[in-house]
Design a protein around this motif. Structure first.
Motif, PDB file in Angstrom:
ATOM      1  N   UNK A  97      65.703  60.681  33.994  1.00 19.85           N
ATOM      2  CA  UNK A  97      66.367  61.037  35.234  1.00 19.85           C
ATOM      3  C   UNK A  97      66.083  59.961  36.277  1.00 19.85           C
ATOM      4  N   UNK A  98      67.133  59.416  36.920  1.00 18.63           N
ATOM      5  CA  UNK A  98      66.907  58.333  37.881  1.00 18.63           C
ATOM      6  C   UNK A  98      66.085  58.766  39.087  1.00 18.63           C
ATOM      7  N   UNK A  99      65.947  60.072  39.277  1.00 16.70           N
ATOM      8  CA  UNK A  99      65.149  60.531  40.418  1.00 16.70           C
ATOM      9  C   UNK A  99      63.671  60.589  40.079  1.00 16.70           C
ATOM     10  N   UNK A 100      63.355  60.209  38.819  1.00 18.15           N
ATOM     11  CA  UNK A 100      61.950  60.165  38.427  1.00 18.15           C
ATOM     12  C   UNK A 100      61.400  61.521  38.067  1.00 18.15           C
ATOM     13  N   UNK A 101      60.076  61.670  38.193  1.00 19.43           N
ATOM     14  CA  UNK A 101      59.406  62.856  37.662  1.00 19.43           C
ATOM     15  C   UNK A 101      59.665  64.102  38.494  1.00 19.43           C
ATOM     16  N   UNK A 102      60.303  63.938  39.656  1.00 19.95           N
ATOM     17  CA  UNK A 102      60.572  65.100  40.492  1.00 19.95           C
ATOM     18  C   UNK A 102      61.752  65.930  40.040  1.00 19.95           C
ATOM     19  N   UNK A 103      62.330  65.585  38.870  1.00 24.48           N
ATOM     20  CA  UNK A 103      63.527  66.286  38.407  1.00 24.48           C
ATOM     21  C   UNK A 103      63.258  67.768  38.252  1.00 24.48           C
ATOM     22  N   UNK A 104      64.184  68.585  38.765  1.00 25.62           N
ATOM     23  CA  UNK A 104      64.067  70.024  38.653  1.00 25.62           C
ATOM     24  C   UNK A 104      64.544  70.502  37.295  1.00 25.62           C
ATOM     25  N   UNK A 105      64.464  71.812  37.095  1.00 30.37           N
ATOM     26  CA  UNK A 105      64.931  72.415  35.849  1.00 30.37           C
ATOM     27  C   UNK A 105      66.455  72.304  35.771  1.00 30.37           C
ATOM     28  N   UNK A 106      66.996  72.256  34.540  1.00 25.77           N
ATOM     29  CA  UNK A 106      68.456  72.214  34.438  1.00 25.77           C
ATOM     30  C   UNK A 106      69.061  73.523  34.950  1.00 25.77           C
ATOM     31  N   UNK A 139      73.504  61.744  43.538  1.00 29.66           N
ATOM     32  CA  UNK A 139      72.367  61.053  42.923  1.00 29.66           C
ATOM     33  C   UNK A 139      72.775  60.372  41.621  1.00 29.66           C
ATOM     34  N   UNK A 140      73.702  61.003  40.938  1.00 26.76           N
ATOM     35  CA  UNK A 140      74.201  60.464  39.668  1.00 26.76           C
ATOM     36  C   UNK A 140      75.697  60.680  39.612  1.00 26.76           C
ATOM     37  N   UNK A 161      84.172  60.488  28.220  1.00 25.80           N
ATOM     38  CA  UNK A 161      83.085  59.938  29.008  1.00 25.80           C
ATOM     39  C   UNK A 161      83.162  58.416  28.998  1.00 25.80           C
ATOM     40  N   UNK A 162      83.049  57.794  30.178  1.00 22.39           N
ATOM     41  CA  UNK A 162      83.011  56.334  30.254  1.00 22.39           C
ATOM     42  C   UNK A 162      81.580  55.886  30.493  1.00 22.39           C
ATOM     43  N   UNK A 163      80.946  56.407  31.541  1.00 19.83           N
ATOM     44  CA  UNK A 163      79.569  56.032  31.859  1.00 19.83           C
ATOM     45  C   UNK A 163      78.967  57.101  32.767  1.00 19.83           C
ATOM     46  N   UNK A 164      77.659  57.294  32.644  1.00 22.04           N
ATOM     47  CA  UNK A 164      76.919  58.132  33.588  1.00 22.04           C
ATOM     48  C   UNK A 164      75.743  57.311  34.090  1.00 22.04           C
ATOM     49  N   UNK A 165      75.536  57.294  35.402  1.00 19.40           N
ATOM     50  CA  UNK A 165      74.410  56.533  35.939  1.00 19.40           C
ATOM     51  C   UNK A 165      74.256  56.775  37.421  1.00 19.40           C
ATOM     52  N   UNK A 166      73.374  55.987  38.025  1.00 21.76           N
ATOM     53  CA  UNK A 166      73.224  56.074  39.473  1.00 21.76           C
ATOM     54  C   UNK A 166      74.506  55.521  40.105  1.00 21.76           C
ATOM     55  N   UNK A 167      74.750  55.846  41.383  1.00 20.26           N
ATOM     56  CA  UNK A 167      75.947  55.290  42.027  1.00 20.26           C
ATOM     57  C   UNK A 167      76.020  53.770  41.890  1.00 20.26           C
ATOM     58  N   UNK A 168      74.896  53.057  42.025  1.00 17.28           N
ATOM     59  CA  UNK A 168      74.910  51.592  41.888  1.00 17.28           C
ATOM     60  C   UNK A 168      75.314  51.168  40.487  1.00 17.28           C
TER      61      UNK A 168
END
Ligand SMILES: Nc1ncnc2c1ncn2[C@@H]1O[C@H](COP(=O)(O)OP(=O)(O)O)[C@@H](O)[C@H]1O
Ligand SMILES: [Mg+2]
Length: 268
Positions: free
Chosen positions: A12-21, A232-233, A242-249
Protein backbone atom coordinates in the motif's frame (compact mmCIF):
# COMPACT_ATOMS: atom_id res chain seq x y z
CA UNK A 1 -4.72 -10.46 -21.32
CA UNK A 2 -5.44 -11.98 -17.92
CA UNK A 3 -6.69 -9.53 -15.33
CA UNK A 4 -4.00 -7.83 -13.35
CA UNK A 5 -3.58 -9.47 -9.97
CA UNK A 6 -0.78 -7.26 -8.69
CA UNK A 7 -3.21 -4.73 -7.25
CA UNK A 8 -4.27 -7.01 -4.42
CA UNK A 9 -0.73 -7.83 -3.34
CA UNK A 10 1.13 -4.62 -4.11
CA UNK A 11 2.35 -2.75 -1.01
CA UNK A 12 0.00 0.00 0.00
CA UNK A 13 1.53 3.35 -1.01
CA UNK A 14 0.33 4.84 2.26
CA UNK A 15 2.69 2.53 4.10
CA UNK A 16 2.01 0.62 7.30
CA UNK A 17 -0.89 2.85 8.29
CA UNK A 18 -3.19 1.04 5.87
CA UNK A 19 -6.59 0.31 7.36
CA UNK A 20 -8.61 -2.87 7.03
CA UNK A 21 -10.20 -3.56 3.64
CA UNK A 22 -13.73 -2.17 3.44
CA UNK A 23 -14.35 -3.08 -0.20
CA UNK A 24 -12.74 -5.99 -2.04
CA UNK A 25 -13.47 -6.31 -5.75
CA UNK A 26 -12.15 -9.64 -7.03
CA UNK A 27 -11.92 -10.38 -10.76
CA UNK A 28 -15.30 -8.78 -11.35
CA UNK A 29 -16.80 -8.87 -14.83
CA UNK A 30 -20.05 -7.85 -16.51
CA UNK A 31 -21.13 -8.93 -19.97
CA UNK A 32 -24.05 -7.37 -21.85
CA UNK A 33 -24.79 -9.65 -24.79
CA UNK A 34 -21.68 -9.37 -26.93
CA UNK A 35 -20.17 -6.49 -24.92
CA UNK A 36 -17.78 -7.25 -22.07
CA UNK A 37 -18.41 -3.95 -20.26
CA UNK A 38 -16.12 -4.88 -17.34
CA UNK A 39 -13.49 -7.57 -17.69
CA UNK A 40 -11.85 -9.09 -14.62
CA UNK A 41 -11.30 -6.00 -12.45
CA UNK A 42 -9.73 -6.37 -8.99
CA UNK A 43 -9.39 -3.53 -6.50
CA UNK A 44 -9.30 -3.15 -2.71
CA UNK A 45 -10.37 -0.03 -0.85
CA UNK A 46 -9.09 0.27 2.73
CA UNK A 47 -10.45 2.16 5.73
CA UNK A 48 -9.60 5.84 5.41
CA UNK A 49 -8.51 5.48 1.80
CA UNK A 50 -9.65 7.41 -1.27
CA UNK A 51 -9.42 5.66 -4.59
CA UNK A 52 -10.10 7.06 -8.05
CA UNK A 53 -11.20 5.07 -11.08
CA UNK A 54 -10.48 6.83 -14.36
CA UNK A 55 -10.78 5.94 -18.02
CA UNK A 56 -12.26 7.20 -21.28
CA UNK A 57 -15.95 6.92 -22.16
CA UNK A 58 -16.94 3.30 -22.54
CA UNK A 59 -14.14 2.10 -20.23
CA UNK A 60 -16.65 0.38 -17.95
CA UNK A 61 -16.44 2.82 -15.03
CA UNK A 62 -20.18 3.26 -14.52
CA UNK A 63 -20.81 -0.48 -14.89
CA UNK A 64 -18.17 -1.15 -12.23
CA UNK A 65 -19.75 1.51 -10.01
CA UNK A 66 -23.18 -0.07 -10.42
CA UNK A 67 -21.83 -3.49 -9.47
CA UNK A 68 -20.30 -2.00 -6.31
CA UNK A 69 -23.53 -0.15 -5.45
CA UNK A 70 -25.63 -3.25 -6.18
CA UNK A 71 -27.60 -1.96 -9.18
CA UNK A 72 -26.02 -4.54 -11.46
CA UNK A 73 -25.06 -8.12 -10.57
CA UNK A 74 -21.69 -9.22 -11.97
CA UNK A 75 -21.52 -12.05 -14.49
CA UNK A 76 -18.17 -13.12 -12.98
CA UNK A 77 -16.08 -12.49 -9.90
CA UNK A 78 -17.10 -11.35 -6.42
CA UNK A 79 -17.50 -8.23 -4.29
CA UNK A 80 -17.03 -8.00 -0.52
CA UNK A 81 -18.17 -5.09 1.61
CA UNK A 82 -17.06 -4.89 5.24
CA UNK A 83 -15.81 -8.52 4.96
CA UNK A 84 -19.20 -9.78 3.76
CA UNK A 85 -19.87 -11.22 0.31
CA UNK A 86 -22.42 -8.91 -1.35
CA UNK A 87 -22.02 -10.04 -4.96
CA UNK A 88 -25.71 -10.97 -5.25
CA UNK A 89 -27.11 -8.51 -2.73
CA UNK A 90 -29.18 -5.60 -4.11
CA UNK A 91 -28.62 -1.85 -3.79
CA UNK A 92 -31.17 -1.26 -1.00
CA UNK A 93 -29.50 -3.79 1.31
CA UNK A 94 -26.06 -2.45 0.49
CA UNK A 95 -27.31 1.05 1.35
CA UNK A 96 -28.47 -0.28 4.73
CA UNK A 97 -25.01 -1.81 5.21
CA UNK A 98 -23.52 1.69 4.94
CA UNK A 99 -22.99 2.34 1.25
CA UNK A 100 -23.61 5.98 0.34
CA UNK A 101 -23.68 6.80 -3.33
CA UNK A 102 -24.55 9.45 -5.86
CA UNK A 103 -26.24 8.90 -9.20
CA UNK A 104 -24.81 9.95 -12.53
CA UNK A 105 -28.31 10.80 -13.64
CA UNK A 106 -29.75 13.29 -11.21
CA UNK A 107 -32.12 11.81 -8.69
CA UNK A 108 -33.39 15.03 -7.15
CA UNK A 109 -36.96 16.16 -6.50
CA UNK A 110 -36.71 19.37 -8.47
CA UNK A 111 -39.86 21.07 -7.18
CA UNK A 112 -39.05 20.48 -3.51
CA UNK A 113 -36.74 22.51 -1.26
CA UNK A 114 -33.09 21.63 -0.82
CA UNK A 115 -33.69 20.65 2.81
CA UNK A 116 -36.68 18.44 1.97
CA UNK A 117 -34.60 16.56 -0.58
CA UNK A 118 -32.06 15.73 2.09
CA UNK A 119 -34.86 14.80 4.50
CA UNK A 120 -36.20 12.31 1.94
CA UNK A 121 -32.73 10.81 1.63
CA UNK A 122 -32.37 10.70 5.43
CA UNK A 123 -35.51 8.61 5.62
CA UNK A 124 -33.89 6.12 3.29
CA UNK A 125 -35.96 7.09 0.30
CA UNK A 126 -35.00 7.71 -3.22
CA UNK A 127 -38.32 6.19 -4.27
CA UNK A 128 -40.75 9.04 -4.90
CA UNK A 129 -43.67 7.13 -3.35
CA UNK A 130 -42.14 7.40 0.09
CA UNK A 131 -42.72 11.12 0.18
CA UNK A 132 -46.43 10.62 0.60
CA UNK A 133 -46.07 8.23 3.50
CA UNK A 134 -44.44 10.75 5.79
CA UNK A 135 -46.12 12.15 8.84
CA UNK A 136 -46.74 15.89 8.42
CA UNK A 137 -44.92 16.80 11.63
CA UNK A 138 -41.28 17.66 11.16
CA UNK A 139 -38.94 15.13 12.62
CA UNK A 140 -36.30 17.18 14.46
CA UNK A 141 -33.63 14.51 14.45
CA UNK A 142 -33.96 13.97 10.72
CA UNK A 143 -33.97 17.72 10.08
CA UNK A 144 -30.85 18.23 12.16
CA UNK A 145 -29.01 15.48 10.32
CA UNK A 146 -30.14 16.97 7.01
CA UNK A 147 -28.94 20.44 8.01
CA UNK A 148 -25.57 19.00 9.08
CA UNK A 149 -25.21 17.24 5.74
CA UNK A 150 -26.03 20.48 3.88
CA UNK A 151 -23.41 22.32 5.94
CA UNK A 152 -20.84 19.68 4.97
CA UNK A 153 -21.34 20.46 1.29
CA UNK A 154 -21.63 24.24 1.67
CA UNK A 155 -25.36 24.46 0.96
CA UNK A 156 -26.50 25.41 4.43
CA UNK A 157 -27.57 28.88 3.28
CA UNK A 158 -29.71 27.52 0.45
CA UNK A 159 -31.71 25.01 2.43
CA UNK A 160 -35.10 26.70 1.86
CA UNK A 161 -34.60 27.24 -1.88
CA UNK A 162 -36.33 25.12 -4.50
CA UNK A 163 -33.96 22.66 -6.15
CA UNK A 164 -34.70 23.84 -9.68
CA UNK A 165 -33.30 27.26 -8.67
CA UNK A 166 -29.90 25.75 -7.84
CA UNK A 167 -27.03 25.88 -10.31
CA UNK A 168 -25.82 22.62 -11.83
CA UNK A 169 -22.86 22.59 -9.45
CA UNK A 170 -25.06 23.19 -6.42
CA UNK A 171 -27.29 20.29 -7.47
CA UNK A 172 -24.20 18.06 -7.44
CA UNK A 173 -23.35 19.34 -3.96
CA UNK A 174 -26.90 18.50 -2.90
CA UNK A 175 -26.58 14.97 -4.28
CA UNK A 176 -23.49 14.49 -2.13
CA UNK A 177 -25.37 15.81 0.92
CA UNK A 178 -28.09 13.25 0.20
CA UNK A 179 -25.47 10.51 0.17
CA UNK A 180 -23.86 11.80 3.40
CA UNK A 181 -27.06 12.14 5.44
CA UNK A 182 -27.35 8.35 5.70
CA UNK A 183 -24.04 8.43 7.62
CA UNK A 184 -22.38 6.02 5.18
CA UNK A 185 -19.37 3.86 5.99
CA UNK A 186 -18.18 4.17 2.40
CA UNK A 187 -18.96 6.82 -0.22
CA UNK A 188 -19.26 6.03 -3.93
CA UNK A 189 -19.20 8.98 -6.34
CA UNK A 190 -19.90 8.44 -10.05
CA UNK A 191 -18.54 11.27 -12.19
CA UNK A 192 -19.51 14.05 -9.77
CA UNK A 193 -17.82 16.65 -12.00
CA UNK A 194 -19.56 15.65 -15.25
CA UNK A 195 -21.10 18.70 -16.91
CA UNK A 196 -19.72 21.19 -14.36
CA UNK A 197 -17.93 24.43 -15.22
CA UNK A 198 -14.30 24.96 -14.20
CA UNK A 199 -15.39 27.10 -11.25
CA UNK A 200 -17.95 24.52 -10.12
CA UNK A 201 -15.30 21.82 -10.31
CA UNK A 202 -13.08 23.76 -7.91
CA UNK A 203 -15.93 24.04 -5.40
CA UNK A 204 -16.74 20.36 -5.75
CA UNK A 205 -13.10 19.38 -5.35
CA UNK A 206 -12.81 21.43 -2.16
CA UNK A 207 -15.89 19.92 -0.61
CA UNK A 208 -14.77 16.36 -1.35
CA UNK A 209 -11.31 17.18 0.00
CA UNK A 210 -12.84 18.42 3.23
CA UNK A 211 -14.97 15.34 3.89
CA UNK A 212 -13.79 13.38 6.96
CA UNK A 213 -10.71 11.27 6.20
CA UNK A 214 -12.32 8.41 8.11
CA UNK A 215 -14.85 8.02 5.28
CA UNK A 216 -13.42 5.78 2.53
CA UNK A 217 -14.25 7.12 -0.94
CA UNK A 218 -14.37 5.48 -4.33
CA UNK A 219 -14.50 8.20 -6.97
CA UNK A 220 -15.29 7.30 -10.56
CA UNK A 221 -14.28 10.18 -12.76
CA UNK A 222 -13.55 10.86 -16.39
CA UNK A 223 -11.79 14.12 -15.41
CA UNK A 224 -8.29 12.89 -14.69
CA UNK A 225 -7.01 16.00 -12.90
CA UNK A 226 -9.91 15.93 -10.45
CA UNK A 227 -9.49 12.21 -9.72
CA UNK A 228 -5.71 12.46 -9.33
CA UNK A 229 -5.98 15.49 -7.08
CA UNK A 230 -8.42 13.91 -4.66
CA UNK A 231 -7.25 10.34 -4.19
CA UNK A 232 -4.47 8.26 -2.63
CA UNK A 233 -4.53 5.66 -5.37
CA UNK A 234 -5.94 5.56 -8.87
CA UNK A 235 -6.96 2.75 -11.20
CA UNK A 236 -7.19 3.42 -14.91
CA UNK A 237 -9.50 1.27 -17.06
CA UNK A 238 -9.98 1.03 -20.81
CA UNK A 239 -12.42 -1.18 -22.72
CA UNK A 240 -13.50 -2.85 -19.50
CA UNK A 241 -9.96 -3.84 -18.59
CA UNK A 242 -7.45 -2.79 -16.01
CA UNK A 243 -4.64 -0.60 -17.38
CA UNK A 244 -2.72 0.42 -14.25
CA UNK A 245 -3.23 1.02 -10.54
CA UNK A 246 -0.87 3.28 -8.60
CA UNK A 247 -0.36 6.55 -6.83
CA UNK A 248 -1.60 9.64 -8.69
CA UNK A 249 2.02 10.38 -9.73
CA UNK A 250 2.53 6.86 -11.04
CA UNK A 251 -0.70 6.97 -13.02
CA UNK A 252 -0.02 10.49 -14.32
CA UNK A 253 3.36 9.42 -15.72
CA UNK A 254 2.16 6.06 -17.08
CA UNK A 255 2.70 5.91 -20.85
CA UNK A 256 -0.53 4.02 -21.61
CA UNK A 257 -2.57 6.47 -19.53
CA UNK A 258 -0.95 9.39 -21.36
CA UNK A 259 -1.86 7.80 -24.67
CA UNK A 260 -5.43 7.16 -23.56
CA UNK A 261 -5.94 10.71 -22.30
CA UNK A 262 -3.81 12.75 -24.69
CA UNK A 263 -3.69 10.62 -27.81
CA UNK A 264 -7.44 10.63 -28.17
CA UNK A 265 -9.98 13.37 -28.00
CA UNK A 266 -13.21 11.96 -26.70
CA UNK A 267 -15.55 14.71 -25.67
CA UNK A 268 -17.01 14.85 -22.23
N1 LIG B 1 -27.14 -1.66 -19.88
C1 LIG B 1 -26.25 -1.86 -20.85
N2 LIG B 1 -26.56 -2.65 -21.90
C2 LIG B 1 -25.67 -2.85 -22.89
N3 LIG B 1 -24.42 -2.34 -22.92
C3 LIG B 1 -24.06 -1.55 -21.89
C4 LIG B 1 -24.94 -1.27 -20.81
N4 LIG B 1 -24.31 -0.46 -19.94
C5 LIG B 1 -23.09 -0.23 -20.44
N5 LIG B 1 -22.93 -0.89 -21.61
C6 LIG B 1 -21.71 -0.89 -22.45
O1 LIG B 1 -20.63 -1.22 -21.64
C7 LIG B 1 -19.49 -0.44 -21.95
C8 LIG B 1 -19.02 0.32 -20.73
O2 LIG B 1 -19.98 1.33 -20.43
P1 LIG B 1 -19.89 2.22 -19.10
O3 LIG B 1 -19.75 1.31 -17.93
O4 LIG B 1 -21.04 3.13 -19.12
O5 LIG B 1 -18.53 3.01 -19.33
P2 LIG B 1 -18.03 4.42 -18.75
O6 LIG B 1 -18.84 4.76 -17.55
O7 LIG B 1 -16.58 4.21 -18.45
O8 LIG B 1 -18.21 5.41 -19.85
C9 LIG B 1 -19.90 0.44 -23.14
O9 LIG B 1 -19.50 -0.19 -24.32
C10 LIG B 1 -21.39 0.50 -23.01
O10 LIG B 1 -21.99 0.70 -24.27
MG1 LIG C 1 -19.85 6.52 -16.94
Amino acid sequence: MAADTTTATAPDPRGSGAGAPVLVIDEVGKRYGGVQAVDGISLTLHAGERIGVIGPNGAGKTTLFKMIAGDVIPTSGSIQLFAKDVTRIGAARRARMGVGRTFQISNLFRDMTVLDNVRVAARGGSAKARVFWWPQRANDAVSNRAIDALAQVGLHGRRDDIVSDLSHGEQRQLEIAMALVGEPQILLLDEPAAGLSAVERVTLKQLIEELPRTLPILLIEHDMSLALGLTDRVMCMENGRHVVTGTPDEVRSNETVKEIYLGRRDKR
